[in-house]
Scaffold this active site. Structure first.
Site, PDB file in Angstrom:
ATOM      1  N   SER A  20       0.842  -1.190   0.000  1.00  0.00           N
ATOM      2  CA  SER A  20       0.000   0.000   0.000  1.00  0.00           C
ATOM      3  C   SER A  20       0.882   1.246   0.000  1.00  0.00           C
ATOM      4  O   SER A  20       1.696   1.426  -0.909  1.00  0.00           O
ATOM      5  CB  SER A  20      -0.964  -0.050   1.181  1.00  0.00           C
ATOM      6  OG  SER A  20      -1.954   0.939   1.083  1.00  0.00           O
ATOM      7  N   HIS A  75      -7.956  -5.148  -0.778  1.00  0.00           N
ATOM      8  CA  HIS A  75      -6.735  -4.389  -0.532  1.00  0.00           C
ATOM      9  C   HIS A  75      -5.687  -5.224   0.191  1.00  0.00           C
ATOM     10  O   HIS A  75      -4.492  -4.916   0.127  1.00  0.00           O
ATOM     11  CB  HIS A  75      -7.054  -3.128   0.278  1.00  0.00           C
ATOM     12  CG  HIS A  75      -5.878  -2.225   0.444  1.00  0.00           C
ATOM     13  ND1 HIS A  75      -5.113  -1.788  -0.613  1.00  0.00           N
ATOM     14  CD2 HIS A  75      -5.324  -1.690   1.564  1.00  0.00           C
ATOM     15  CE1 HIS A  75      -4.144  -1.011  -0.164  1.00  0.00           C
ATOM     16  NE2 HIS A  75      -4.244  -0.935   1.149  1.00  0.00           N
TER      17      HIS A  75
END
Length: 696
Positions: free
Chosen positions: A555, A670
């Site tokens: 991320s 994610h």
């Protein structure tokens, strides 16, 4: 438009230039036929190469055995703030036989005794099979007992967007809309119970109802037995704000409902729902971080961490203010609960009806405090901890003033501990040791960054090792998130067992030293995070601790890893770039990216793009530079960080003739994975990459 400002003209020029110079923009079509064909082609090209590395099958099998081991701690989870009560504990559990997982419950007495007797509430594998969907459990928000209703989130493949359905704990069945149940279609949404027949819900209500960040603009009051379309609007914010999130805490007369209105990632207001249905703003500054509302000492208070100095309170302090059901909440009502000192930072906060518990970091070492309200302020007492532990608060319950927390270290498995009313904590459960931690040493060192800042980092290496070792360097450096010691996962374990080294760098941008550590690397100062990382890597090589270094992050950490190898290809010998940001010229236009402009800046502003441009990985790949062979991994169903970041980085590097590896999980959200089997597979891919690129 008759006139155009210079700023608007510059913004349009930047956007036009980006489109004209980006031949890979078509990869932003997440599920387009052409884009998915490209993804499948990459997977087919690179995965067999990594799967062929000797040891891959064994790593995968061992990782899956660990991740699904039935001896793991069954943590309080699955029911939001109600996962623990004085009478029961909820848990969400996945293992080899339950790939998607079980939501289940046991009595507190059995749980505290270390002998839980589980009753299954919801079998996700059975549900997915019955409905022909790749359902993942998104958690539940339940009414306080004795009510039996919960709102359950169901995510298709692990996306942030969820379908919300009402669930009856007594019958263990979903309540269909035809029977008066609350059912909301897939969206990035949040709902909170006002009472058994009324919700506040923020969702996608159709065209124009989402912010530019992709979150809900409107909160509505939804009454049982009425369609969602008939819900009454309570609050609508501007499209350019980040979003709104309703929440509720407590029970009976102490129940409080509020709406978090986020104007940006780090700014907003907590709006409290009054008895007359109006919303009243809390008294704190816009950058305060409200944690929860709890009736500690019998008075419902909102507890918040301050990010900047305010009135007589210092940044990083925990403060609180009473939350009535009528009237205003003046600034004078805010009181100090705890102020960190020296090198301390508050890492976590929880509360019962009798005390507030805070976990502290001091040079990233953990402490746990119990605070009790009194006429002269808050009394303080330390909760005894094992030495050299990392602490994570895991749940609390009213009535018996219980707090659950885990302690762990890089080589010490998690232990779940329970402290009641300030008494010495007891160990409730322990994870098995999957490797012999006694064979390794853990030490903390400090590197000196470019501007003279001391940057802490941890080193885990074989006890008898001498000289430089192949090194896996993990870091993050963003969003005020601290990296604390955590028991090594399968990929790190196997890496260490092969005689290698693992390093965790606590670079600026994180929360290791409170708000100032984070704020010092925002916007035009972002490069400080990367300078810190480079300083750690240089120290490892200069002090002859590391021979070759593979940097890894996910991320925001994926952005970090991409910046690392594009800025210093001479310093890093490999890079694992996970679910990354990378095209920082368009990040704010992709999925939730607009919500992060307070962290990175607005690339449409020429002045801000000037500093973002200096580190944006996608814009800084050069054909004439020799890069390490990078491993990109992402997920098609990541609806937070767009998979196009990894796709476009891979495509541009291939276009320039640079060798890479690429893996895109078609599911996974994610986190990059949707279940434990996929986690084990990815761990094996990482080890294959590390051994192939750094040498077995």
């Amino acid at each position: 438009m008759r006139f155009m400002t210079a700023a608007l003209a510059a913004t349009l020029a930047v956007a036009a230039h980006a489109a004209a110079t980006d031949p890979h923009q078509w990869l932003e079509d997440v599920t387009g036929d052409k884009a998915l064909a490209w993804v499948r082609q990459q997977n087919a090209k690179y995965l067999p190469e990594l799967e062929a590395v000797p040891g891959f099958a064994a790593w995968r099998e061992r990782a899956e055995a660990q991740l699904t081991d039935p001896r793991r701690i069954a943590m309080p989870s699955g029911a939001g703030g109600g996962s623990v009560t004085a009478t029961q504990v909820h848990n969400f559990w996945r293992d080899k036989a339950n790939v998607r997982g079980l939501w289940r419950v046991t009595s507190r007495a059995a749980y505290d005794a270390g002998k839980p007797e589980w009753t299954t509430l919801l079998d996700m594998d059975a549900l997915a099979k019955a409905e022909g969907a790749n359902w993942q459990f998104g958690g539940a928000e339940c009414l306080p007992a004795p009510a039996t209703r919960c709102l359950v989130g169901l995510s298709d493949g692990g996306k942030d967007a969820e379908t919300v359905r009402e669930f009856d704990l007594a019958t263990r069945q979903f309540v269909p809309a035809s029977a008066g149940g609350f059912v909301s279609p897939e969206a990035k949404q949040t709902a909170a119970w006002i009472d058994e027949n009324t919700l506040l819900i923020a969702s996608d209500f159709g065209p124009g109802s989402l912010t530019t960040s992709g979150y809900a603009r409107t909160v509505k009051r939804w009454t049982r037995g009425t369609p969602l379309a008939a819900a009454t609007p309570l609050l609508t914010i501007a499209e350019g704000e980040m979003g709104v999130w309703p929440a509720a805490w407590g029970s009976g007369a102490n129940r409080r409902v509020a709406v978090s209105q986020r104007t940006g990632f780090w700014t907003g207001k907590m709006l409290h729902l009054m008895a007359d249905g109006s919303l009243v703003a809390g008294p704190l500054p816009d950058d305060a971080d409200v944690q929860f509302i709890a009736a500690t000492g019998g008075t419902p208070r909102a507890y918040a961490l301050l990010r900047t100095d305010w009135r007589q309170f210092k940044a990083g302090s925990l403060v609180a203010y009473p939350v009535p059901t009528t009237g205003a909440m003046p600034a004078e009502s805010v009181a100090l609960v705890y102020a960190p000192s020296g090198n301390q930072a508050i890492a976590g906060v929880d509360a019962t009806d009798a005390a507030v518990y805070i976990s502290l970091l001091a040079d990233v070492a953990a402490r746990l405090k119990r605070l009790t309200p009194g006429n002269e302020g808050w009394g303080q007492a330390d909760v005894a901890l094992p030495a050299n532990s990392a602490v994570t608060l895991a749940g609390s319950s009213d009535g018996d003033d219980s707090v659950f927390f885990t302690v762990a270290g890089f080589t010490d498995p998690n232990r779940l501990m329970l402290a009641k009313s300030g008494a010495a904590p007891a160990t409730i459960a322990s994870n098995p040791a999957f490797f012999d931690g006694g064979n390794f040493t853990v030490s903390q060192r400090f590197a000196i960054s470019k501007d003279g800042t001391r940057v802490p980092y941890f080193i885990v290496r074989p006890r008898d090792a001498k000289g430089p070792l192949k090194t896996l360097l993990w870091s993050y450096g963003g969003f005020e998130i601290p990296l604390t010691p955590a028991y090594a996962g399968p990929d790190v374990q196997f890496w260490l067992e092969d005689g290698n080294q693992y390093v965790v760098a606590n670079i600026r941008g994180g929360g290791e030293y409170g708000p100032s550590w984070h704020q010092s690397a925002l916007l035009e100062n972002r490069q400080r995070s990367y300078d810190d990382l480079h300083a750690v890597a240089k120290a490892l090589k200069r002090e002859k601790l590391a021979s070759k270094i593979a940097v890894h992050g996910r991320s925001n950490g994926g952005l970090m890893a991409a910046v690392a190898y594009t800025q210093r290809p001479d310093l890093y010998d490999a890079a694992m770039v996970g679910v990354p940001l990378a095209d920082m010229q368009r990040y704010h236009l992709l999925l939730a990216g607009a919500s992060w402009m307070a962290e990175y800046g607005n690339p449409d502003d020429p002045k801000q793009w000037a500093y973002i441009r200096q580190y944006s990985p996608y814009q800084n790949i050069r054909k004439d530079v020799k890069y390490p062979r990078v491993f990109f991994y992402t997920s098609t169903k990541d609806d937070r960080v767009h998979p196009a970041h990894a796709r476009k980085m891979a495509a541009r590097m291939q276009e320039q003739g640079h060798p890479i590896y690429y893996y895109e999980n078609i599911d996974g959200g994610h986190a990059g994975v949707a279940n434990l089997k996929e986690s084990a597979y990815r761990s094996a891919l990482m080890l294959a990459y590390l051994n192939r690129e750094l040498g077995k």
